[in-house]
Structure formats: C-alpha cells, structure tokens
Motif scaffolding. Structure first.
Motif, PDB file in Angstrom:
ATOM      1  N   ALA A 107       0.640  -1.260   0.009  1.00 37.33           N
ATOM      2  CA  ALA A 107      -0.057   0.065  -0.094  1.00 37.33           C
ATOM      3  C   ALA A 107       0.918   1.196  -0.041  1.00 37.33           C
ATOM      4  CB  ALA A 107      -0.797  -0.083   0.964  1.00 37.33           C
ATOM      5  N   LEU A 108       2.179   1.106   0.012  1.00 40.13           N
ATOM      6  CA  LEU A 108       3.073   2.271   0.126  1.00 40.13           C
ATOM      7  C   LEU A 108       2.935   2.933  -1.643  1.00 40.13           C
ATOM      8  CD1 LEU A 108       6.131   1.927   2.363  1.00 40.13           C
ATOM      9  CD2 LEU A 108       4.274   3.068   2.773  1.00 40.13           C
ATOM     10  N   PHE A 109       3.207   4.225  -1.791  1.00 41.33           N
ATOM     11  CA  PHE A 109       3.099   4.543  -3.186  1.00 41.33           C
ATOM     12  C   PHE A 109       4.424   4.291  -3.545  1.00 41.33           C
ATOM     13  CE2 PHE A 109      -0.072   7.753  -0.987  1.00 41.33           C
ATOM     14  CZ  PHE A 109      -0.913   6.933  -1.021  1.00 41.33           C
ATOM     15  N   PRO A 110       4.681   3.287  -4.694  1.00 42.38           N
ATOM     16  CA  PRO A 110       5.946   3.036  -5.100  1.00 42.38           C
ATOM     17  C   PRO A 110       6.983   3.906  -5.568  1.00 42.38           C
ATOM     18  CG  PRO A 110       4.703   1.698  -6.335  1.00 42.38           C
ATOM     19  CD  PRO A 110       3.622   2.646  -5.318  1.00 42.38           C
ATOM     20  N   HIS A 111       6.161   4.984  -6.276  1.00 48.77           N
ATOM     21  CA  HIS A 111       6.836   5.982  -6.940  1.00 48.77           C
ATOM     22  C   HIS A 111       7.208   7.255  -6.213  1.00 48.77           C
ATOM     23  CE1 HIS A 111       2.806   6.906  -6.952  1.00 48.77           C
ATOM     24  NE2 HIS A 111       2.956   8.281  -7.361  1.00 48.77           N
ATOM     25  N   MET A 112       6.899   7.110  -4.872  1.00 46.97           N
ATOM     26  CA  MET A 112       7.348   8.428  -4.073  1.00 46.97           C
ATOM     27  C   MET A 112       8.342   7.883  -2.850  1.00 46.97           C
ATOM     28  SD  MET A 112       3.717  10.127  -3.057  1.00 46.97           S
ATOM     29  CE  MET A 112       2.414  10.335  -4.480  1.00 46.97           C
ATOM     30  N   THR A 113       9.008   8.788  -2.469  1.00 49.91           N
ATOM     31  CA  THR A 113      10.024   8.607  -1.255  1.00 49.91           C
ATOM     32  C   THR A 113       9.050   8.412  -0.234  1.00 49.91           C
ATOM     33  OG1 THR A 113      10.366  10.678  -0.785  1.00 49.91           O
ATOM     34  CG2 THR A 113      11.737  10.038  -2.459  1.00 49.91           C
ATOM     35  N   TYR A 141       2.002  12.703   1.888  1.00 48.05           N
ATOM     36  CA  TYR A 141       0.863  12.880   0.974  1.00 48.05           C
ATOM     37  C   TYR A 141      -0.368  13.550   1.209  1.00 48.05           C
ATOM     38  CZ  TYR A 141      -2.431  11.689  -2.749  1.00 48.05           C
ATOM     39  OH  TYR A 141      -3.353  11.582  -3.689  1.00 48.05           O
ATOM     40  N   ASP A 193      14.431  10.015   2.167  1.00 47.34           N
ATOM     41  CA  ASP A 193      14.733  10.026   0.770  1.00 47.34           C
ATOM     42  C   ASP A 193      14.541   8.507   0.312  1.00 47.34           C
ATOM     43  OD1 ASP A 193      15.037  12.669   0.825  1.00 47.34           O
ATOM     44  OD2 ASP A 193      17.089  12.875   1.170  1.00 47.34           O
ATOM     45  N   ARG A 194      14.543   7.534   1.104  1.00 48.62           N
ATOM     46  CA  ARG A 194      14.557   6.265   0.563  1.00 48.62           C
ATOM     47  C   ARG A 194      13.357   5.993  -0.181  1.00 48.62           C
ATOM     48  NH1 ARG A 194      16.975   2.074   3.806  1.00 48.62           N
ATOM     49  NH2 ARG A 194      19.061   3.155   4.478  1.00 48.62           N
ATOM     50  N   MET A 195      13.272   5.123  -1.196  1.00 49.66           N
ATOM     51  CA  MET A 195      11.985   4.588  -1.880  1.00 49.66           C
ATOM     52  C   MET A 195      11.610   3.351  -1.196  1.00 49.66           C
ATOM     53  SD  MET A 195      11.748   6.895  -4.206  1.00 49.66           S
ATOM     54  CE  MET A 195      10.668   6.421  -5.464  1.00 49.66           C
ATOM     55  N   HIS A 226      11.156   0.560  -2.101  1.00 49.05           N
ATOM     56  CA  HIS A 226      11.470  -0.951  -2.235  1.00 49.05           C
ATOM     57  C   HIS A 226      13.184  -1.011  -1.688  1.00 49.05           C
ATOM     58  CE1 HIS A 226      13.193   1.546  -5.659  1.00 49.05           C
ATOM     59  NE2 HIS A 226      14.401   0.732  -5.538  1.00 49.05           N
ATOM     60  N   GLU A 227      13.403   0.082  -1.273  1.00 48.78           N
ATOM     61  CA  GLU A 227      14.605   0.027  -0.251  1.00 48.78           C
ATOM     62  C   GLU A 227      14.364  -0.271   1.070  1.00 48.78           C
ATOM     63  OE1 GLU A 227      16.976   3.306  -3.310  1.00 48.78           O
ATOM     64  OE2 GLU A 227      15.894   4.034  -1.716  1.00 48.78           O
ATOM     65  N   GLN A 231      -4.898  -1.416  -3.646  1.00 49.75           N
ATOM     66  CA  GLN A 231      -4.744  -0.994  -2.211  1.00 49.75           C
ATOM     67  C   GLN A 231      -4.162   0.384  -2.258  1.00 49.75           C
ATOM     68  OE1 GLN A 231      -3.882  -4.048  -3.216  1.00 49.75           O
ATOM     69  NE2 GLN A 231      -3.581  -5.532  -1.402  1.00 49.75           N
ATOM     70  N   GLN A 232      -3.181   0.716  -3.335  1.00 47.42           N
ATOM     71  CA  GLN A 232      -2.498   2.056  -3.129  1.00 47.42           C
ATOM     72  C   GLN A 232      -3.667   3.233  -3.353  1.00 47.42           C
ATOM     73  OE1 GLN A 232       0.469   1.854  -6.008  1.00 47.42           O
ATOM     74  NE2 GLN A 232       1.447   0.027  -5.023  1.00 47.42           N
ATOM     75  N   ALA A 286      -5.406   3.308  -0.252  1.00 45.34           N
ATOM     76  CA  ALA A 286      -4.633   4.161   0.939  1.00 45.34           C
ATOM     77  C   ALA A 286      -4.553   5.463   0.647  1.00 45.34           C
ATOM     78  CB  ALA A 286      -2.940   3.574   0.449  1.00 45.34           C
ATOM     79  N   CYS A 305      -5.846   8.544   3.008  1.00 40.84           N
ATOM     80  CA  CYS A 305      -5.151   9.765   3.089  1.00 40.84           C
ATOM     81  C   CYS A 305      -5.923  11.318   2.902  1.00 40.84           C
ATOM     82  CB  CYS A 305      -3.785   9.995   2.454  1.00 40.84           C
ATOM     83  SG  CYS A 305      -2.674   8.717   2.938  1.00 40.84           S
ATOM     84  N   VAL A 340      -1.709   8.933  -7.634  1.00 45.19           N
ATOM     85  CA  VAL A 340      -0.838   7.427  -7.342  1.00 45.19           C
ATOM     86  C   VAL A 340      -1.157   6.460  -8.518  1.00 45.19           C
ATOM     87  CG1 VAL A 340      -1.392   5.556  -5.820  1.00 45.19           C
ATOM     88  CG2 VAL A 340      -1.666   8.035  -5.001  1.00 45.19           C
ATOM     89  N   GLN A 343       1.957   5.253 -12.230  1.00 46.23           N
ATOM     90  CA  GLN A 343       2.358   3.984 -12.255  1.00 46.23           C
ATOM     91  C   GLN A 343       1.998   3.193 -13.431  1.00 46.23           C
ATOM     92  OE1 GLN A 343       2.331   1.794  -8.319  1.00 46.23           O
ATOM     93  NE2 GLN A 343       1.393   3.615  -7.586  1.00 46.23           N
ATOM     94  N   LYS A 365      21.952   4.324  -3.535  1.00 47.55           N
ATOM     95  CA  LYS A 365      21.167   4.493  -2.264  1.00 47.55           C
ATOM     96  C   LYS A 365      21.845   3.178  -1.464  1.00 47.55           C
ATOM     97  CE  LYS A 365      17.388   7.490  -2.904  1.00 47.55           C
ATOM     98  NZ  LYS A 365      15.917   7.424  -3.321  1.00 47.55           N
TER      99      LYS A 365
END
Lengths: 361, 296
Positions: free
Chosen positions: A88-94, A101, A131-133, A135-136, B180-181, B184, B188, B199, B203, B289
């Motif tokens: 459920a995290l937005f993968p394109h955002m840090t 958000y 600043d992590r994404m 997936h990190e 789910q995104q 979510a 918010c 969102v 993607q 990173k």
C-alpha cells in the motif's frame, strides 16, 4: 457518566448477491481504545473494517463516529485512516512524500508539513530515511512508513488490516509491542484486524470475535481467554478441549452433565439450563491434569495415553477418550527428558470444577 | 544472462538469431527507403543519392493535405481511443469477471478490416438516412448530414479499430498496479480523481504513452476502413495505395513509403530509448542508495 462512544456500529450487514458477508453486527468502541477484530479467515472481519473505513457501502445498518452517522461518507471524508496488510505504499514516492501525501492534500504550509513528517518518522523509529524509496526498505520498515503516513493525519480512528501478517514471527512480536506503545502515545482509537490470537491478546484492550459474518462475542482479552461465553470462542481461543454431553440436572450452583462415558459437574451460568439439553463443556489444556488411574474423585475421565509432544517450555500430552475424542493436556516441561507414560497406557484426566465452562449453544 | 549454467556463446547466438530475424523482416523496408534516395528510382543501374523525391512529396499540395488529414485522424484517434481504453481497462480491472469483458473488448479485432469497414459504411448510411427522416419529420434541418461520410465517420472507424489495442496495452500495464494504493490514497484524504492523478496514473503512465504511440502508428497505417468511410478527403496511406494500384510505384511513391515507415520507427525507437535511459537512471540511483546504506 456514559463513556464516549468513539465508533459505533449498528446492525451492520453486507451482502454480495446471495452471499452474506456480514450479518447484523452491532458494537461500540470507546474513544482511545485498542480494539481488535479477531477471527478465522473469511469470517467477515476485513469486510467490517472496510465498511468502517468507507471502502464499501453496507447493505444495511449504520456507522457512527462520536454519535454522528457517517455511513454514507466516502473514505476521504471520514475521521479515519488505514494501514493495509501490504503493497500500500506509493512505490513512485520517497518515504517523505508518502508520509506527507495526506498533508499535501490538506494544503498545509511546507514548514508545518516537514515538521509533522519529521515527528512521525521519529515516532515510528525511521528518522533519517526520508529519501528512501519503498523498495529500499524491509517489510517491517514499510509497515512503519504506512503507520507514520496514517498517524501524521491525526485522524480520530486508525484502522489496521492485518498489518503484521506479512512479517516474520520475530518482527511481528516486536511490532505488536510497538503498536501498543504507539497507541498509548497518540491516544487515538485503533481498530486492528487479525486472525492471530497471540497478536490480539498482546495488544488489545478489547477483542471482538468475528466468524461466519457474525459477532460471536466481545470482551477483554482476559474474559475472552479465561471465561469464553460461546463454544466457538472456546474452540478458537487458547488450547481448549471440548466435551459434548447432556444436562442431567442442577445441584446448587453446579450443573451435572452426562458425557456418555463419564459424568461431570460444571459451574452453572446465568443462562437457564434445562434437563436433557445438549451442551458442551470446555476446559483449557493447561488446566487439565493427568491423574492416578485409581483416582475416583469428581471430574475424572478414563482415557488412553497416545503420545507426548515436547514444545520447549511446555509439553503436550495427547490422550484418547473411549468415544475416540482426542484431548490435549499441556504441562510445564519437566527436567527429565523421558516420559512417565507410554503409548496405550490406561490413564485418567481430571480438572478442578471451576476450570470448566458450560456452553449451552 | 538468466541461465547461469548456459554457455556464453549460446547466449550470444540467441541474440544474433534475434537480430537476424528482425533484419530479415525489415530488409524490404530498408530497401524501399534506400531506393527512395536514388535519383533514378527502382531498377536503375546507377545509384545517385538524392532527396528530391522527398522534396516532390512535400511540395505536392495534395500530398501535404493528405498528410495533414492523416495527422488529424491520428490525433483524433489518440484523443478518443486512449481515454476510452483507459476507462475500459479501469472498469475491467475492478470487475470480478474479467474474461467476458476482455473478450468483448477484443472482438472488433477478429472482424476483417474490409468487413468491418463496409459494415460501418452501411450503418452510417442508414443512420444518416434516419437522421434526415427525423429532420424532415420534425421540420428542422438541424439533424442533416450528421453521419454523412467524412472526417467523423473515418474517425469512428479508426476508434473502433484502435480501441482494443489501446485497451489491452493499458490493461497489461495496469495488471501490476495494486488497488490498495488507491484505497491508501483515499484513506489519506484524496478524492477518487486525486488518487488516480497522484498515485495510479504515474504507475500506468508508461502503458498510456505506449497506447498513444501504438494508436498513432495504427492510425497512420490504416487504409481499408478509412478508404470506405472517409468521404471527400484523402489520407496519405490512401493516396499511396491508390498510386500503387493505378500508376504503379514511382520515385515519389518510394519516398511516401519511406515517410510512412520511418515515422513509426522513430516513434517506437524514441519510446524505447527514453524507457531504457529512465530505467538505467533509476537503477543507478537505487544502487547508489543501497551502497550508502551498506557502507553505514
């Protein structure tokens, strides 16, 4: 004075065509309470949570927040925020953008947003990972970011849909305690869905057992564990043994039950029991004992020893009753590494009268 | 290399085979482009490089006008088929029973181009007749000519043709998106539109842009339906086909074929290069990173 009802669910039902997912469920949750919806998979607990969050429309019934009926409002207009099981995290955002958000949507000034995000990251122990994404991050860290994203909104109610299900056992235990600490710190209402009873017992102020689309029973963790009202609860929570029998009559404050292969006495309950009624009796495995085969005192049942299973702190002894029912007796493991019993040996099991619970349903 | 037990030479051989197949497939196209730069045209013993044929094409008002109509149709098809494909893909993703939906959406692809074109032609003729009857019955002229053959009918024909492609390209990209995104985002405080904009769209953007490119190319290459439905204007493809059938291939025709071949290759090539550069940049950022974390 009546306690403040943070969330109230009144006669809530949800049908999918002819399939009934939720049947007229009602309960109240006090403000600032950690409330857990516990039950087997497919029992309707996630449906119930999603209805509270506004992700579904109920077929009938109402949902009240602080006595205001908000049943028809969409999720973004309810005083709730939600933590999902995973993905459920937005993968394109840090991490920072994920957390900020909701604040960005509220058009908060940048400095205020930054300070709130900083505080939320500190609260969940992820300071410096702005600043992590996604997936990190590890699974546990991702769930913490979800928590921070919800907590930063300062909603009245936080909904958690099996938030620890995708974590390994060790991390799940750590996060359980963390969730409890966080809830006490922020003081808002948490509604947490899980099928894991250990998780529920660790964090809950109150537990509602949901199964087959119905609210089976609601109470404090101690009540649910030690004094289950319903047979289902006794079978689901803890390691209970269930004995089926027929009521023979009531003697003072006790009820005599004929199991067919033995007669036992159980403390009576508030509900009226009639002679000849089919009942079940539950006894937790840790309250059962293996007793001397010559012991003829009350609540002793003959059985055949099957095997023992060493579980570290405790050892489970499995015995079989004359009707084929298997019963588990759990005891603290002894120092000796060998068993006092052998398979096929005639034994007796017994318990103190007050350890048994009578279930008329 | 995916198979770590595989030999390096077999890996190279697979790539060589792939490139060879692509080369063989594209060889006729390259040959046409090659000829289009020959001053003496096809079959001449001498090859003298020139861009005059392209000058002739671009200096011909009729051809430029047909190129403009082709571009208008392509823009119209993209502007209609891609949003419709996106909406259909969203609906399909949220529906429980996806197979019947996908089958229905892809159905127009199974109808041969000339059958679909002539069916639409008959349909529009009848529809136009109905509207004329309606106008006469009501004593107004407002409904006159709504479905006379022209740009609108040609555009509808192209939308019917390109919509299934746009739908399937977007649906494939959307399959990786977790609903789910969106929930979510709603949780918010986002409205349904904000959740889509902030969102979901970022993607599935690659799929939407690919669908745009795909629809553009399909629209440029489409001749049969357009020829039947276009009415009084010509597209570049129609002129080229007409020239080939009536007067045979000239140097001008080769230049036109060159233009029609190069445009799709440039569009697809640009998308590929941009995608590769982007994914390479993202990978480098992720590696940097990860290296920083490992060194802590």
């Amino acid at each position: 004075m009546q306690a403040d009802s943070g969330v109230e669910v009144v006669d809530l039902s949800k049908n999918y065509g002819s399939v009934v997912a939720l049947k007229s469920v009602s309960f109240k949750i006090r403000s600032g309470q950690y409330f857990v919806l516990l039950g087997p998979s497919g029992g309707g607990k996630t449906t119930l949570l999603r209805l509270i969050g506004g992700f579904m429309r109920p077929s009938s019934g109402n949902i009240l927040f602080h006595d205001q009926d908000l049943t028809s409002l969409p999720p973004n207009e309810r005083p709730t925020s939600m933590v999902f099981q995973s993905y459920a995290l937005f993968p394109h955002m840090t991490v920072e953008k994920n957390i900020s958000y909701g604040l960005k949507l509220r058009k908060l000034p940048k400095t205020e947003t930054a300070s709130k995000v900083g505080r939320a990251l500190e609260l969940v122990g992820l300071k410096g990972l702005n600043d992590r994404m996604p997936h990190e991050l590890s699974g546990g860290q991702q769930q913490r970011v979800q928590l921070a994203r919800s907590l930063v909104l300062e909603s009245d109610v936080l909904l958690l849909d099996e938030p620890l299900a995708s974590l390994d056992a060790k991390l799940r235990k750590e996060m359980c305690l963390e969730l409890k600490r966080l809830q006490e710190q922020v003081g808002i209402t948490f509604i947490h869905v899980t099928h894991n009873q250990e998780e529920a017992m660790t964090i809950a102020d109150r537990i509602a057992i949901i199964a087959g689309g119905e609210l089976i029973e609601e109470g404090s963790p101690r009540d649910i564990y030690e004094r289950p009202q319903k047979q289902f609860t006794a079978g689901f929570i803890g390691d209970n043994n269930l004995f089926e029998g027929t009521v023979m009559g009531q003697v003072g404050s006790d009820v005599k039950v004929d199991l067919g292969y033995a007669r036992i006495e159980v403390p009576a309950r508030e509900s009226i029991i009639t002679e000849g009624e089919e009942v079940s009796v539950s006894v937790r495995s840790e309250l059962l004992q293996l007793v001397d085969p010559d012991d003829d005192s009350l609540n002793r049942i003959p059985a055949t020893y099957v095997e023992e299973v060493y579980l570290g702190l405790t050892t489970s002894h499995l015995v079989r009753l004359s009707n084929g029912t298997e019963v588990v007796i759990r005891q603290v493991s002894e120092d000796e590494g060998f068993s006092k019993f052998s398979s096929g040996q005639e034994v007796k099991i017994g318990w103190q009268k007050s350890s048994a619970r009578l279930h008329p349903d | 290399m995916l198979d770590e037990h595989g030999k390096a030479w077999s890996y190279r051989a697979k790539w060589a085979y792939l490139l060879f197949v692509v080369f063989v497939l594209l060889l006729p196209v390259f040959y046409i482009i090659y000829i289009s730069f020959n001053e003496h045209g096809f079959g001449a013993a001498i090859y003298e490089f020139t861009v005059d044929w392209y000058r002739v094409v671009l200096g011909d008002r009729m051809l430029v006008a047909s190129l403009e109509w082709t571009a208008y149709l392509a823009v119209g098809a993209v502007a209609s088929a891609v949003p419709l494909g996106l909406l259909a893909a969203k609906f399909c993703k949220s529906s429980r029973n996806k197979v019947p939906f996908v089958t229905l959406m892809l159905m127009p692809l199974f109808v041969p181009a000339d059958i679909m074109g002539s069916s639409l032609l008959v349909f529009f003729k009848n529809l136009n007749g109905f509207f004329e009857w309606l106008s006469d019955s009501l004593g107004v002229t407002w409904f006159y000519g709504w479905f006379e053959l022209g740009f609108l009918t040609a555009l509808i024909g192209q939308i019917v043709y390109t919509l299934p492609y746009a739908f399937i390209v977007i649906l494939i990209t959307m399959s990786r998106y977790r609903v789910q995104q969106t929930e979510a985002a709603r949780s918010c405080g986002a409205t349904a539109w904000q959740a889509f904009r902030d969102v979901e769209f970022p993607q599935i953007r690659a799929g939407v842009f690919s669908a745009c490119a795909f629809v553009t190319i399909l629209s440029f290459n489409e001749a049969t339906r357009t020829a039947l439905l276009k009415g009084g204007f010509d597209t570049f493809q129609n002129v080229l086909v007409s020239q080939m059938l009536n007067i045979g291939m000239s140097g001008e025709s080769y230049a036109m074929a060159g233009i029609m071949s190069v445009i799709p290759m440039v569009v697809i090539g640009s998308i590929l290069i941009i995608t590769l550069i982007r994914s390479d940049r993202l990978e480098r950022v992720a590696r940097a990173k990860a290296a920083a974390v490992m060194s802590n």
